[in-house]
Design an enzyme around this catalytic site. Sequence first.
Site, PDB file in Angstrom:
ATOM      1  NE  ARG A  35      -3.063  -0.982   3.152  1.00  0.00           N
ATOM      2  CZ  ARG A  35      -3.104  -0.248   4.260  1.00  0.00           C
ATOM      3  NH1 ARG A  35      -3.434   1.017   4.215  1.00  0.00           N
ATOM      4  NH2 ARG A  35      -2.844  -0.798   5.428  1.00  0.00           N
ATOM      5  CG  HIS A  37       5.683   0.186  -3.362  1.00  0.00           C
ATOM      6  ND1 HIS A  37       5.737  -0.989  -2.653  1.00  0.00           N
ATOM      7  CD2 HIS A  37       6.963   0.606  -3.486  1.00  0.00           C
ATOM      8  CE1 HIS A  37       6.991  -1.269  -2.371  1.00  0.00           C
ATOM      9  NE2 HIS A  37       7.753  -0.331  -2.850  1.00  0.00           N
ATOM     10  CD  GLU A 150       7.536  12.557   4.039  1.00  0.00           C
ATOM     11  OE1 GLU A 150       6.963  12.173   5.090  1.00  0.00           O
ATOM     12  OE2 GLU A 150       7.424  13.704   3.587  1.00  0.00           O
ATOM     13  CE  LYS A 151      11.105   1.885   4.913  1.00  0.00           C
ATOM     14  NZ  LYS A 151      11.340   0.571   4.435  1.00  0.00           N
ATOM     15  NE  ARG A 189      15.843  -5.295   2.542  1.00  0.00           N
ATOM     16  CZ  ARG A 189      16.244  -4.301   1.745  1.00  0.00           C
ATOM     17  NH1 ARG A 189      15.799  -3.083   1.930  1.00  0.00           N
ATOM     18  NH2 ARG A 189      17.098  -4.531   0.761  1.00  0.00           N
TER      19      ARG A 189
END
Length: 282
Positions: A35, A37, A150-151, A189
């Site tokens: 979600r 992406h 922003e992750k 991941r």
Amino acid sequence: MQSITEIKSLRSQIRAWRQAGLSVALVPTMGNLHRGHFSLVEKAKTLADKVVVSIFVNPMQFGANEDLDNYPRTLDADKQGLADLETDILFIPSVEAIYPNGLGVQSFVDVPGISMGYCGGSRPGHFKGVATVVTKLFNLVQPDYACFGEKDFQQLQVVKTMARDLSIPVEIIGVPTMREVSGLAMSSRNGYLSSDEKQTATILFNTLNHCAQQLKSGNKAFATLEADAKATLESAGLKPDYFSIAQRDTLKAATLEDTRFVILAAAFLGSVRLIDNIQVEV
Ligand code: PAF
């Protein structure tokens, strides 16, 4: 949605759009889409007439002992999700198309300063690989906008710096991190984690939040806050790589005068390296 593997076909479609005066937004990915992406694609759709998503597991940004070979590949599901969102082009080049002469003799893009430390310190060569492939994708797609999560906060700042330094005519858009209900930042991941580990992993965001609250309440004992946070992660069974309070825009170590911070964290849970961050304005 058109799926394109050949650079020649991609260029000819982009040229046709350009001739028709249409704007283009790019969402570069390595696939295994979630979600997070899809929120980038949704943002891209609000910015431009046409949206290109690339899926390319870029060997140049993986270190020797990293998960390149095992990186999750879920092309059929990815295609379905992107088609549902009415993506215009899915670009899925082969490694040979992107690096025809092999990585040994490949020209590269290095973004000094902002690439150093944090993930750049722990993953030597990683941002060189990211900057190189993103430059190639920018040259292939020539987007007006490109969306990044922003992750991967340091990656976002590296790409912004690179586009500015090299005068690449693209606007880089940062899109807020999508989270599970538990607070865990969505990441490809996470698929490596068992359901118990996913629960344990929520301590990373909780610890970032706690540190953010401390900053907001005026506690600027940065070194103590960082040390306390690492101790919390360790006692929950994680192995912290870094937990750092930085200036939001430069990623330099925070000073007492700063008002805009980002707290950056990376930690191993077993062999899985998790990263997350939180922005704080005081
Ligand atoms: O964030 C990623 O998935 C990758 O680093 C990127 C930006 C697609 C470059 O390979």
